[in-house]
Design a protein around this motif. Structure first.
Motif, PDB file in Angstrom:
ATOM      1  N   ASN A  64       8.498   1.464  -2.346  1.00  0.00           N
ATOM      2  CA  ASN A  64       8.175   1.813  -0.966  1.00  0.00           C
ATOM      3  C   ASN A  64       8.711   3.163  -0.524  1.00  0.00           C
ATOM      4  N   ASP A  65       9.880   3.566  -0.992  1.00  0.00           N
ATOM      5  CA  ASP A  65      10.424   4.861  -0.576  1.00  0.00           C
ATOM      6  C   ASP A  65       9.531   6.011  -1.025  1.00  0.00           C
ATOM      7  N   PRO A  66       9.111   6.071  -2.306  1.00  0.00           N
ATOM      8  CA  PRO A  66       8.182   7.139  -2.698  1.00  0.00           C
ATOM      9  C   PRO A  66       6.832   7.047  -1.971  1.00  0.00           C
ATOM     10  N   LEU A  67       6.350   5.819  -1.743  1.00  0.00           N
ATOM     11  CA  LEU A  67       5.095   5.648  -1.013  1.00  0.00           C
ATOM     12  C   LEU A  67       5.229   6.191   0.405  1.00  0.00           C
ATOM     13  N   ARG A  68       6.335   5.906   1.049  1.00  0.00           N
ATOM     14  CA  ARG A  68       6.599   6.389   2.411  1.00  0.00           C
ATOM     15  C   ARG A  68       6.561   7.922   2.447  1.00  0.00           C
ATOM     16  N   GLU A  69       7.163   8.557   1.452  1.00  0.00           N
ATOM     17  CA  GLU A  69       7.162  10.022   1.376  1.00  0.00           C
ATOM     18  C   GLU A  69       5.743  10.562   1.207  1.00  0.00           C
ATOM     19  N   LYS A  70       4.952   9.936   0.334  1.00  0.00           N
ATOM     20  CA  LYS A  70       3.571  10.390   0.116  1.00  0.00           C
ATOM     21  C   LYS A  70       2.720  10.206   1.366  1.00  0.00           C
ATOM     22  N   MET A  71       2.885   9.060   2.027  1.00  0.00           N
ATOM     23  CA  MET A  71       2.078   8.782   3.205  1.00  0.00           C
ATOM     24  C   MET A  71       2.445   9.691   4.380  1.00  0.00           C
ATOM     25  N   ALA A  72       3.688  10.143   4.433  1.00  0.00           N
ATOM     26  CA  ALA A  72       4.090  11.083   5.492  1.00  0.00           C
ATOM     27  C   ALA A  72       3.234  12.343   5.413  1.00  0.00           C
ATOM     28  N   PHE A  73       2.810  12.682   4.211  1.00  0.00           N
ATOM     29  CA  PHE A  73       1.964  13.858   4.003  1.00  0.00           C
ATOM     30  C   PHE A  73       0.480  13.497   4.089  1.00  0.00           C
ATOM     31  N   LEU A  74       0.070  12.447   3.369  1.00  0.00           N
ATOM     32  CA  LEU A  74      -1.348  12.096   3.264  1.00  0.00           C
ATOM     33  C   LEU A  74      -1.918  11.450   4.522  1.00  0.00           C
ATOM     34  N   HIS A  75      -1.138  10.602   5.154  1.00  0.00           N
ATOM     35  CA  HIS A  75      -1.616   9.881   6.351  1.00  0.00           C
ATOM     36  C   HIS A  75      -0.419   9.616   7.264  1.00  0.00           C
ATOM     37  N   PRO A  76       0.032  10.654   7.984  1.00  0.00           N
ATOM     38  CA  PRO A  76       1.288  10.555   8.738  1.00  0.00           C
ATOM     39  C   PRO A  76       1.329   9.490   9.833  1.00  0.00           C
ATOM     40  N   THR A  77       0.191   8.977  10.267  1.00  0.00           N
ATOM     41  CA  THR A  77       0.228   7.936  11.305  1.00  0.00           C
ATOM     42  C   THR A  77       0.406   6.537  10.737  1.00  0.00           C
ATOM     43  N   TRP A  78       0.323   6.405   9.414  1.00  0.00           N
ATOM     44  CA  TRP A  78       0.491   5.098   8.787  1.00  0.00           C
ATOM     45  C   TRP A  78       1.965   4.814   8.548  1.00  0.00           C
ATOM     46  N   GLU A  79       2.335   3.556   8.711  1.00  0.00           N
ATOM     47  CA  GLU A  79       3.699   3.127   8.414  1.00  0.00           C
ATOM     48  C   GLU A  79       3.705   2.277   7.152  1.00  0.00           C
ATOM     49  N   VAL A  80       4.726   2.440   6.350  1.00  0.00           N
ATOM     50  CA  VAL A  80       4.895   1.600   5.166  1.00  0.00           C
ATOM     51  C   VAL A  80       5.778   0.423   5.576  1.00  0.00           C
ATOM     52  N   ALA A  81       5.298  -0.768   5.300  1.00  0.00           N
ATOM     53  CA  ALA A  81       6.047  -1.977   5.660  1.00  0.00           C
ATOM     54  C   ALA A  81       7.410  -1.963   4.981  1.00  0.00           C
ATOM     55  N   ASP A  82       8.402  -2.500   5.675  1.00  0.00           N
ATOM     56  CA  ASP A  82       9.757  -2.473   5.121  1.00  0.00           C
ATOM     57  C   ASP A  82      10.304  -3.852   4.780  1.00  0.00           C
ATOM     58  N   TYR A  83       9.455  -4.874   4.777  1.00  0.00           N
ATOM     59  CA  TYR A  83       9.926  -6.201   4.382  1.00  0.00           C
ATOM     60  C   TYR A  83      10.166  -6.247   2.880  1.00  0.00           C
ATOM     61  N   ASP A  84      10.936  -7.230   2.441  1.00  0.00           N
ATOM     62  CA  ASP A  84      11.289  -7.359   1.022  1.00  0.00           C
ATOM     63  C   ASP A  84      10.218  -8.056   0.201  1.00  0.00           C
ATOM     64  N   CYS A  85       9.483  -8.959   0.838  1.00  0.00           N
ATOM     65  CA  CYS A  85       8.413  -9.642   0.119  1.00  0.00           C
ATOM     66  C   CYS A  85       7.432 -10.248   1.107  1.00  0.00           C
ATOM     67  N   LEU A  86       6.258 -10.501   0.597  1.00  0.00           N
ATOM     68  CA  LEU A  86       5.229 -11.201   1.337  1.00  0.00           C
ATOM     69  C   LEU A  86       4.863 -12.419   0.489  1.00  0.00           C
ATOM     70  N   ILE A  87       4.841 -13.564   1.110  1.00  0.00           N
ATOM     71  CA  ILE A  87       4.513 -14.808   0.419  1.00  0.00           C
ATOM     72  C   ILE A  87       3.133 -15.237   0.888  1.00  0.00           C
ATOM     73  N   GLU A  88       2.283 -15.627  -0.070  1.00  0.00           N
ATOM     74  CA  GLU A  88       0.945 -16.088   0.272  1.00  0.00           C
ATOM     75  C   GLU A  88       0.759 -17.511  -0.255  1.00  0.00           C
ATOM     76  N   TYR A  89       0.420 -18.397   0.660  1.00  0.00           N
ATOM     77  CA  TYR A  89       0.161 -19.802   0.329  1.00  0.00           C
ATOM     78  C   TYR A  89      -1.340 -20.057   0.422  1.00  0.00           C
ATOM     79  N   THR A  90      -1.863 -20.883  -0.471  1.00  0.00           N
ATOM     80  CA  THR A  90      -3.242 -21.355  -0.380  1.00  0.00           C
ATOM     81  C   THR A  90      -3.167 -22.814   0.073  1.00  0.00           C
ATOM     82  N   LEU A  91      -3.767 -23.084   1.230  1.00  0.00           N
ATOM     83  CA  LEU A  91      -3.628 -24.379   1.908  1.00  0.00           C
ATOM     84  C   LEU A  91      -4.965 -25.089   2.079  1.00  0.00           C
ATOM     85  N   PRO A  92      -4.942 -26.410   2.128  1.00  0.00           N
ATOM     86  CA  PRO A  92      -6.182 -27.126   2.427  1.00  0.00           C
ATOM     87  C   PRO A  92      -6.590 -27.000   3.894  1.00  0.00           C
ATOM     88  N   SER A  93      -5.599 -26.820   4.804  1.00  0.00           N
ATOM     89  CA  SER A  93      -5.905 -26.686   6.229  1.00  0.00           C
ATOM     90  C   SER A  93      -4.706 -26.073   6.952  1.00  0.00           C
TER      91      SER A  93
END
Length: 143
Positions: A64-93
């Motif tokens: 994320n740190d290198p991505l943040r640096e690149k995005m500051a140049f390529l797309h300065p209005t975008w923010e890089v998320a700073d959470y440690d992980c994203l969990i995705e569950y597949t649920l019946p409902s």
């Protein structure tokens, strides 16, 4: 509320949850706790409640740190998320979320969560996952 399409109705739901580690906890130690301590307790409950998928998307600072640096140049209005992980569950409902969280076995499975997770920062989402590119092949596009 948006109308649910027939294609969505036939799909399992996806529930995502972001996690931030507790202040003073190293990212690697946090991820190790999730995989080696939490998941062995949680997966039997997921199965019990019909959860058919669990994916852990890790977001270490080394990416994320290198991505943040690149995005500051390529797309300065975008923010890089700073959470440690994203969990995705597949649920019946959507009801599955409440069923798991109110199960006494779940309360046991997350008893040490407050030692590791900054739960005040969790971000949740619920919806459908539709793949449009798989193994280089376009799928699920209108004809």
């Amino acid at each position: 509320m948006a109308e649910i399409t027939k294609q969505q109705e036939d799909q399992p739901m996806r529930f995502t949850l972001t996690h931030y580690r507790k202040a003073g906890t190293a990212h690697d130690a946090f991820m190790k706790w999730i995989v080696e301590v939490h998941l062995p307790k949680a997966i039997p409950l997921f199965k019990k409640h019909g959860i058919t998928g669990y994916a852990l998307f890790e977001t270490p600072a080394t990416f994320n740190d290198p991505l943040r640096e690149k995005m500051a140049f390529l797309h300065p209005t975008w923010e890089v998320a700073d959470y440690d992980c994203l969990i995705e569950y597949t649920l019946p409902s959507a009801q599955t979320i409440e069923n798991v969280m109110t199960d006494p076995e779940w309360i046991e499975a997350v008893q040490d969560q407050e030692d590791w997770v900054d739960t005040s920062k969790a971000l949740l989402s619920l919806g459908y996952h539709t793949q449009y590119l798989s193994e280089g092949k376009a799928i699920n596009l209108p004809q």
